[in-house]
Design a protein around this motif. Structure first.
Motif, PDB file in Angstrom:
ATOM      1  N   ALA A  29       0.828  -1.207   0.000  1.00 20.06           N
ATOM      2  CA  ALA A  29       0.000   0.000   0.000  1.00 20.06           C
ATOM      3  C   ALA A  29       0.860   1.254   0.000  1.00 20.06           C
ATOM      4  O   ALA A  29       0.539   2.245  -0.685  1.00 20.06           O
ATOM      5  N   GLN A  30       1.970   1.238   0.743  1.00 20.23           N
ATOM      6  CA  GLN A  30       2.854   2.400   0.786  1.00 20.23           C
ATOM      7  C   GLN A  30       3.492   2.654  -0.579  1.00 20.23           C
ATOM      8  O   GLN A  30       3.629   3.802  -1.006  1.00 20.23           O
ATOM      9  N   ARG A  31       3.836   1.580  -1.273  1.00 19.63           N
ATOM     10  CA  ARG A  31       4.374   1.751  -2.628  1.00 19.63           C
ATOM     11  C   ARG A  31       3.310   2.308  -3.564  1.00 19.63           C
ATOM     12  O   ARG A  31       3.598   3.150  -4.428  1.00 19.63           O
ATOM     13  N   ARG A  32       2.088   1.839  -3.394  1.00 23.20           N
ATOM     14  CA  ARG A  32       0.987   2.267  -4.269  1.00 23.20           C
ATOM     15  C   ARG A  32       0.632   3.726  -4.048  1.00 23.20           C
ATOM     16  O   ARG A  32       0.319   4.455  -5.010  1.00 23.20           O
ATOM     17  N   THR A  33       0.638   4.173  -2.795  1.00 27.02           N
ATOM     18  CA  THR A  33       0.182   5.530  -2.467  1.00 27.02           C
ATOM     19  C   THR A  33       1.307   6.543  -2.364  1.00 27.02           C
ATOM     20  O   THR A  33       1.053   7.750  -2.323  1.00 27.02           O
ATOM     21  N   GLY A  34       2.537   6.061  -2.295  1.00 27.29           N
ATOM     22  CA  GLY A  34       3.655   6.984  -2.132  1.00 27.29           C
ATOM     23  C   GLY A  34       3.968   7.308  -0.689  1.00 27.29           C
ATOM     24  O   GLY A  34       4.740   8.234  -0.411  1.00 27.29           O
ATOM     25  N   GLY A  35       3.385   6.572   0.238  1.00 24.97           N
ATOM     26  CA  GLY A  35       3.693   6.773   1.649  1.00 24.97           C
ATOM     27  C   GLY A  35       2.594   7.496   2.403  1.00 24.97           C
ATOM     28  O   GLY A  35       1.494   7.725   1.898  1.00 24.97           O
ATOM     29  N   GLY A  36       2.895   7.827   3.641  1.00 19.49           N
ATOM     30  CA  GLY A  36       1.916   8.500   4.495  1.00 19.49           C
ATOM     31  C   GLY A  36       1.403   7.617   5.615  1.00 19.49           C
ATOM     32  O   GLY A  36       0.772   8.104   6.555  1.00 19.49           O
ATOM     33  N   GLY A  37       1.672   6.332   5.514  1.00 20.75           N
ATOM     34  CA  GLY A  37       1.263   5.421   6.566  1.00 20.75           C
ATOM     35  C   GLY A  37       2.433   5.085   7.470  1.00 20.75           C
ATOM     36  O   GLY A  37       3.466   5.754   7.467  1.00 20.75           O
ATOM     37  N   PHE A  38       2.268   4.041   8.266  1.00 22.14           N
ATOM     38  CA  PHE A  38       3.369   3.587   9.106  1.00 22.14           C
ATOM     39  C   PHE A  38       3.230   2.088   9.366  1.00 22.14           C
ATOM     40  O   PHE A  38       2.154   1.505   9.253  1.00 22.14           O
ATOM     41  N   LEU A  39       4.346   1.483   9.723  1.00 15.17           N
ATOM     42  CA  LEU A  39       4.398   0.070  10.078  1.00 15.17           C
ATOM     43  C   LEU A  39       5.427  -0.062  11.187  1.00 15.17           C
ATOM     44  O   LEU A  39       6.608   0.227  10.976  1.00 15.17           O
ATOM     45  N   ARG A  40       4.969  -0.477  12.380  1.00 17.12           N
ATOM     46  CA  ARG A  40       5.859  -0.533  13.532  1.00 17.12           C
ATOM     47  C   ARG A  40       5.768  -1.896  14.211  1.00 17.12           C
ATOM     48  O   ARG A  40       4.664  -2.371  14.495  1.00 17.12           O
ATOM     49  N   PRO A  41       6.906  -2.510  14.514  1.00 21.68           N
ATOM     50  CA  PRO A  41       6.865  -3.722  15.332  1.00 21.68           C
ATOM     51  C   PRO A  41       6.470  -3.367  16.755  1.00 21.68           C
ATOM     52  O   PRO A  41       6.857  -2.306  17.270  1.00 21.68           O
ATOM     53  N   VAL A  42       5.706  -4.243  17.386  1.00 27.43           N
ATOM     54  CA  VAL A  42       5.312  -3.996  18.771  1.00 27.43           C
ATOM     55  C   VAL A  42       5.111  -5.327  19.479  1.00 27.43           C
ATOM     56  O   VAL A  42       4.205  -6.079  19.161  1.00 27.43           O
ATOM     57  N   ALA A  43       6.013  -5.628  20.405  1.00 25.62           N
ATOM     58  CA  ALA A  43       5.902  -6.800  21.267  1.00 25.62           C
ATOM     59  C   ALA A  43       5.606  -8.078  20.496  1.00 25.62           C
ATOM     60  O   ALA A  43       4.738  -8.855  20.881  1.00 25.62           O
ATOM     61  N   GLY A  44       6.325  -8.288  19.418  1.00 27.77           N
ATOM     62  CA  GLY A  44       6.128  -9.489  18.621  1.00 27.77           C
ATOM     63  C   GLY A  44       5.069  -9.376  17.558  1.00 27.77           C
ATOM     64  O   GLY A  44       4.959 -10.238  16.685  1.00 27.77           O
ATOM     65  N   GLY A  45       4.268  -8.309  17.611  1.00 25.21           N
ATOM     66  CA  GLY A  45       3.227  -8.088  16.617  1.00 25.21           C
ATOM     67  C   GLY A  45       3.577  -6.900  15.748  1.00 25.21           C
ATOM     68  O   GLY A  45       4.753  -6.551  15.568  1.00 25.21           O
ATOM     69  N   PRO A  52      -6.240   5.922   4.737  1.00 25.20           N
ATOM     70  CA  PRO A  52      -7.570   6.043   5.343  1.00 25.20           C
ATOM     71  C   PRO A  52      -8.512   4.929   4.885  1.00 25.20           C
ATOM     72  O   PRO A  52      -8.540   4.569   3.706  1.00 25.20           O
ATOM     73  N   ASP A  53      -9.270   4.374   5.844  1.00 23.98           N
ATOM     74  CA  ASP A  53     -10.309   3.352   5.598  1.00 23.98           C
ATOM     75  C   ASP A  53      -9.753   1.998   5.177  1.00 23.98           C
ATOM     76  O   ASP A  53     -10.512   1.129   4.739  1.00 23.98           O
ATOM     77  N   SER A  54      -8.457   1.782   5.296  1.00 25.61           N
ATOM     78  CA  SER A  54      -7.874   0.524   4.841  1.00 25.61           C
ATOM     79  C   SER A  54      -8.106  -0.613   5.833  1.00 25.61           C
ATOM     80  O   SER A  54      -8.030  -0.410   7.052  1.00 25.61           O
ATOM     81  N   PRO A  55      -8.345  -1.833   5.336  1.00 23.03           N
ATOM     82  CA  PRO A  55      -8.409  -2.998   6.226  1.00 23.03           C
ATOM     83  C   PRO A  55      -7.087  -3.289   6.929  1.00 23.03           C
ATOM     84  O   PRO A  55      -7.061  -4.063   7.892  1.00 23.03           O
ATOM     85  N   TRP A  56      -5.985  -2.686   6.458  1.00 22.72           N
ATOM     86  CA  TRP A  56      -4.675  -2.937   7.062  1.00 22.72           C
ATOM     87  C   TRP A  56      -4.387  -2.010   8.226  1.00 22.72           C
ATOM     88  O   TRP A  56      -3.295  -2.047   8.779  1.00 22.72           O
ATOM     89  N   ASN A  57      -5.354  -1.196   8.622  1.00 22.03           N
ATOM     90  CA  ASN A  57      -5.169  -0.288   9.750  1.00 22.03           C
ATOM     91  C   ASN A  57      -5.536  -1.023  11.036  1.00 22.03           C
ATOM     92  O   ASN A  57      -6.707  -1.090  11.425  1.00 22.03           O
ATOM     93  N   LYS A  58      -4.548  -1.616  11.699  1.00 20.52           N
ATOM     94  CA  LYS A  58      -4.808  -2.427  12.877  1.00 20.52           C
ATOM     95  C   LYS A  58      -3.517  -2.730  13.616  1.00 20.52           C
ATOM     96  O   LYS A  58      -2.417  -2.507  13.100  1.00 20.52           O
ATOM     97  N   VAL A  59      -3.677  -3.252  14.823  1.00 15.58           N
ATOM     98  CA  VAL A  59      -2.567  -3.799  15.594  1.00 15.58           C
ATOM     99  C   VAL A  59      -2.857  -5.283  15.757  1.00 15.58           C
ATOM    100  O   VAL A  59      -3.948  -5.664  16.180  1.00 15.58           O
ATOM    101  N   ALA A  60      -1.888  -6.127  15.420  1.00 11.03           N
ATOM    102  CA  ALA A  60      -2.124  -7.570  15.436  1.00 11.03           C
ATOM    103  C   ALA A  60      -0.892  -8.313  15.933  1.00 11.03           C
ATOM    104  O   ALA A  60       0.226  -7.795  15.886  1.00 11.03           O
TER     105      ALA A  60
END
Length: 274
Positions: A29-45, A52-60
């Motif tokens: 998605a970041q490649r498609r949109t040119g950025g603006g999002g984030f991806l952070r490791p957190v406690a193994g997840g 905006p409105d993406s199904p990938w907006n979550k902590v898992a």
């Protein structure tokens, strides 16, 4: 009798595969949109915001490699708030209970559930195809045809069982499907008497084949999902996968369909929102 037991080690492995899938989709998605999002490791997840409105907006994936600290969660919450998005956490009931206690203490509320079901992959797969139903791999040349079937299915969810928490806009679903394709997931198209009737995908990570699918409303209850399941299970076996997984809403026709094919309930994820 159940034949597949899910302990914390297996749940950790499944959640790890899911986390890797979300990360790959976010990066697409970041490649498609040119950025603006984030991806952070957190406690193994992972904490993911794609757009905006993406199904990938979550902590898992939390709860299998330590408990996140308050400062770590606060930074993630600020990152979502800066993008006017709530924080949605998908938490397995086999995760460390301390994570759930931490989240509720920070004001997260229980909003929904989803079930993770699994099946040990076998090379002895019966390729079920009811009369008039054909399943074939779907290439890039017919991506738009495949996508229209998926969008039709998503726009008309089954009314049985618990509904999905979020209803994503059509454009957001289409974008997410492009992201899935960019991760290398395989696509399958089901036809009924030559008419596109259902679509499915399969992603493989760490010996685990993750399935998702949808059937157009006009073709439901005609064996389309069974045929799509059989085709993917055969390919998963050929790829040397040990396990196939499906995520469904509790009590849904999708859960019933996969259980009829031998899938068993492994664990439940709670969806917590802040």
């Amino acid at each position: 009798m159940p034949t597949l037991f899910c302990d914390t080690d297996l749940a950790r492995r499944i959640e790890g595969a899911e986390t890797g899938f979300i990360a790959a989709a976010n990066q697409a998605a970041q490649r498609r949109t040119g950025g603006g999002g984030f991806l952070r490791p957190v406690a193994g997840g992972v904490a993911s915001f794609a757009e905006p409105d993406s199904p990938w907006n979550k902590v898992a994936g939390l709860g299998f490699a330590g408990v996140p600290g308050d400062d770590e969660l606060a930074a993630i919450e600020r990152a979502f708030a800066e993008r006017d998005a709530p924080v949605s956490v998908e938490l397995s009931n086999l995760a460390d209970p301390a994570v759930g206690a931490l989240l509720t203490g920070r004001g997260y509320r229980l909003a929904s559930y989803e079930n993770v079901l699994g099946l040990a992959v076998s090379t002895d797969v019966e390729l079920v195809a009811p009369p008039g139903v054909q399943v074939r791999p779907s290439g890039d040349d017919e991506f738009d045809v495949w996508l229209e079937v998926i969008l039709d299915a998503v726009a008309h969810p089954d009314s049985e069982g618990l509904p999905w928490l979020d209803e994503f806009p059509r454009q957001a679903v289409a974008a997410a499907e492009h992201d899935i394709a960019a991760t290398g997931a395989r696509r399958y198209l089901a036809l009924v008497d030559g008419v596109p009737a259902g679509g499915a995908s399969m992603g493989v990570r760490d010996g685990i084949a993750s399935f998702s699918a949808g059937t157009a409303p006009a073709f439901r209850r005609r064996g389309v999902q069974s045929a799509l399941l059989a085709a993917r299970l055969a390919d998963a076996a050929a790829d040397g996968c040990e396990l196939a997984t499906v995520t469904t809403q509790p009590g849904s026709p999708s859960q019933r369909n996969v259980q009829r094919r031998g899938f068993e309930l492994l664990y439940t994820r709670a969806v917590l929102i802040r």
